[in-house]
Design a protein around this motif. Structure first.
Motif, short mmCIF file in Angstrom:
data_model
loop_
_atom_site.label_atom_id
_atom_site.label_comp_id
_atom_site.label_asym_id
_atom_site.label_seq_id
_atom_site.Cartn_x
_atom_site.Cartn_y
_atom_site.Cartn_z
N GLY A 275 -15.80 32.66 -24.10
CA GLY A 275 -16.31 31.35 -23.72
C GLY A 275 -15.26 30.35 -23.30
N GLY B 5 -22.18 26.26 -19.02
CA GLY B 5 -23.42 26.98 -18.82
C GLY B 5 -23.45 28.21 -19.69
N SER B 6 -24.40 29.08 -19.44
CA SER B 6 -24.46 30.34 -20.16
C SER B 6 -23.27 31.20 -19.77
N ASP B 7 -23.04 32.26 -20.54
CA ASP B 7 -21.93 33.16 -20.23
C ASP B 7 -22.04 33.71 -18.82
N ARG B 8 -23.25 34.07 -18.42
CA ARG B 8 -23.45 34.61 -17.07
C ARG B 8 -23.19 33.56 -16.00
N GLN B 9 -23.66 32.33 -16.24
CA GLN B 9 -23.42 31.25 -15.27
C GLN B 9 -21.93 30.96 -15.12
N MET B 10 -21.23 30.96 -16.24
CA MET B 10 -19.78 30.71 -16.18
C MET B 10 -19.08 31.81 -15.38
N ARG B 11 -19.44 33.04 -15.63
CA ARG B 11 -18.79 34.14 -14.90
C ARG B 11 -19.12 34.09 -13.41
N ASN C 104 -24.69 23.24 -11.20
CA ASN C 104 -25.32 24.45 -10.67
C ASN C 104 -25.06 24.70 -9.19
N THR D 244 -24.30 28.24 -8.45
CA THR D 244 -25.47 29.10 -8.65
C THR D 244 -26.40 29.03 -7.44
#
Length: 532
Positions: free
Chosen positions: A58, A177-183, A502, A505
């Motif tokens: 994180g 953000g979530s782990d996926r959003q960060m990645r 976002n 995204t």
């Protein structure tokens, strides 16, 4: 007591807490900030530079390591000073004494610099939270135990001498953000940096004197290859080559001395002569026409045509011009410390226009079947333009303001105005559906706006779905209108949902949809050839 009061009354040093926060807003873009750090490495005679976008448990860190000259303790203290001493070499890319600090703290709140010279390791830290709390320029020394692994990596990478820059407490580069959003955000940032740095340092990379690598989280390391905007070595699969335009030298009188700089041009092959892969390699598109301006072989400006010279036009997409000058002309071109602004004096601009005019006119004078097709398709979008305008009060979901070259947006997710970078702004306020030869990433569509802030959609004509779907609908006005309204609604939804958190995204969503439609378009009939 009186003397102390008088000293305080006459002490006009700025507040460290307030000044350090203000210096975060000097206008650096993400890509310019990274380029500025690389500048310092090259100025320190580095031959290898490694950039890492680290994400673990994180925590997001940026680490930039080089094998340059390294610094002693006194040299490091000077480098950490805002407005550090002038470098002895006037050609230096890091010449203003501000870049390391302002570029870094524009996106992070803790700047760590570790360095070693002739085997002796040193380190210093600027922590903005500490400065704000104490209202004092307190330069910290890192605990060696806390950065033991980083010192080890630095030694392994650089040997006896080198420097490592670490950005911690990153609060502006990506959003929480979530782990996926960060990645996903880190991955998107990494891809953008590959494109940007391969262009900015093209001449250094191509010479073989400097090697730059980029590692994005846990993905394999990428070794950057220099990108030549003139495509001088290009030979297409069909045997087409760019038409290289002869180099010309322009003389300038400044402060009683005579200097010169050079320009040369290239007409890259037409879109019809390039495969999809070749178009991607040359970065074919409206936005990439115009000037590429280099200072001491480092690209500092490539935003189309200089102010008051020309506007971007579809027919001259193929024209690219390289301008190269040396450090003696820094003041002539008004180079700022971000090395991202160029102001061309009027008399020089006129000389450039006279030299470039024949190249430009050669393209404008060629009859273009595509131009007449675009005119017809613009009229075909008219029903959708009218329908969208009729319902604009009901469909409006964002507040867009256009102020010169700056575009800001507010909506339910972004109550505070945020700057939208790289958005197309059109002067025609009656058109909602626009076309361009190609879009960044060869996307099918992207959101745009007009000068009044009305949402528009820009369609990429090079996308295969555009070519096939609009060909299917060309004789059906209502089908064309329905397709236009669908794509405009996607752009409008993106403006309605846009926020600093976002934006990557949303961009990724657009890219994924365009990629899927690229494959699905294979199931559509090929466009009909116009009868001659």
């Amino acid at each position: 007591m009186t003397d102390k009061n008088e000293l305080q009354e006459n002490d006009f040093r700025p507040s460290a807490a307030r000044l350090v926060e203000s210096l975060r807003d000097t206008g650096y873009s993400e890509k310019a900030a990274f380029a500025d750090i690389v500048d310092n490495s090259i100025a320190a005679n580095a031959t290898k530079i490694a950039i890492e976008l680290q994400y673990l448990m994180g925590e997001f860190r940026v680490v930039i390591t080089d094998n340059g000259d390294g610094m002693t303790e006194s040299e490091l203290k000077n480098a950490m000073r805002y407005g550090s001493e002038k470098r002895p070499n006037p050609k230096s890319l890091g010449k203003f004494g501000m870049g390391l600090k302002t570029a870094s703290t524009a996106f992070c709140r803790r700047l760590v610099v570790l360095s070693q010279k002739e085997g002796t390791a040193v380190g210093r830290i600027w922590d903005l939270d500490t400065i704000s709390e104490k209202d004092r320029w307190e330069l910290e020394t890192p605990d060696e135990n806390d950065y033991y692994d980083d010192f080890e990596v630095l030694e392994d990478f650089s040997g006896n001498s080198g420097t490592m820059i670490v950005w911690e407490k990153i609060d502006r580069l990506i959003k929480p953000g979530s782990d996926r959003q960060m990645r996903d955000q880190i991955r998107t940032l990494g891809k953008e940096l590959v494109d940007e740095l391969s262009a900015v340092f093209f001449k250094y990379l191509s010479s073989g004197n400097v090697e730059i690598s980029l590692k994005i989280a846990d993905e394999p390391e990428i070794l950057l290859q220099g990108w030549d905007p003139l495509s001088t070595e290009l030979v297409t699969s069909g045997g087409a080559r760019p038409q290289l335009l002869k180099e010309k030298k322009i003389h300038v009188e400044f402060n009683g001395n005579s200097y010169s700089f050079t320009i040369r041009g290239s007409l890259i092959p037409s879109q019809n002569e390039l495969t999809a892969e070749e178009q991607e390699a040359v970065r074919y598109g409206l936005d990439n026409q115009g000037f590429y301006i280099y200072r001491e072989d480092r690209l500092i400006w490539n935003d189309g045509w200089p102010h008051r010279m020309y506007k971007k036009e579809g027919k001259i997409t193929r024209l690219r011009v390289e301008l190269v000058f040396s450090h003696e002309l820094d003041d002539v071109f008004s180079i700022d410390f971000r090395k991202s602004r160029v102001i061309i004096p009027v008399e020089i601009r006129r000389k450039l226009q006279s030299l470039i005019a024949p190249w430009r006119q050669a393209l404008l004078s060629v009859p273009s079947k595509n131009q007449s097709e675009q005119s017809g398709s613009t009229r075909a979008h008219g029903p959708a333009d009218n329908a969208i305008d009729k319902q604009k009060n009901r469909t409006k979901n964002s507040d867009i303001k256009v102020d010169g070259e700056t575009v800001t947006i507010r909506n339910q997710n972004q109550p505070k105005p945020a700057v939208i970078n790289d958005i197309r702004v059109y002067e025609d306020k009656t058109v909602r559906v626009h076309e361009e030869n190609s879009l960044l990433g060869d996307n099918l569509w992207e959101p745009s706006c007009d000068i009044d802030g009305n949402t528009c959609v820009t369609l990429g004509k090079s996308h295969p779905y555009f070519l096939k779907m609009y060909d299917v609908c060309k004789n059906n006005v209502e089908a064309m209108k329905a397709l236009d309204m669908l794509l405009w609604s996607l752009a409008n939804a993106e403006h309605g949902e846009y926020s600093e958190a976002n934006k990557y995204t949303l961009k990724g969503f657009r890219q994924k949809v365009s990629e899927s439609l690229r494959y699905l378009s294979l199931e559509l009939p090929d466009p009909e050839e116009d009868s001659e």
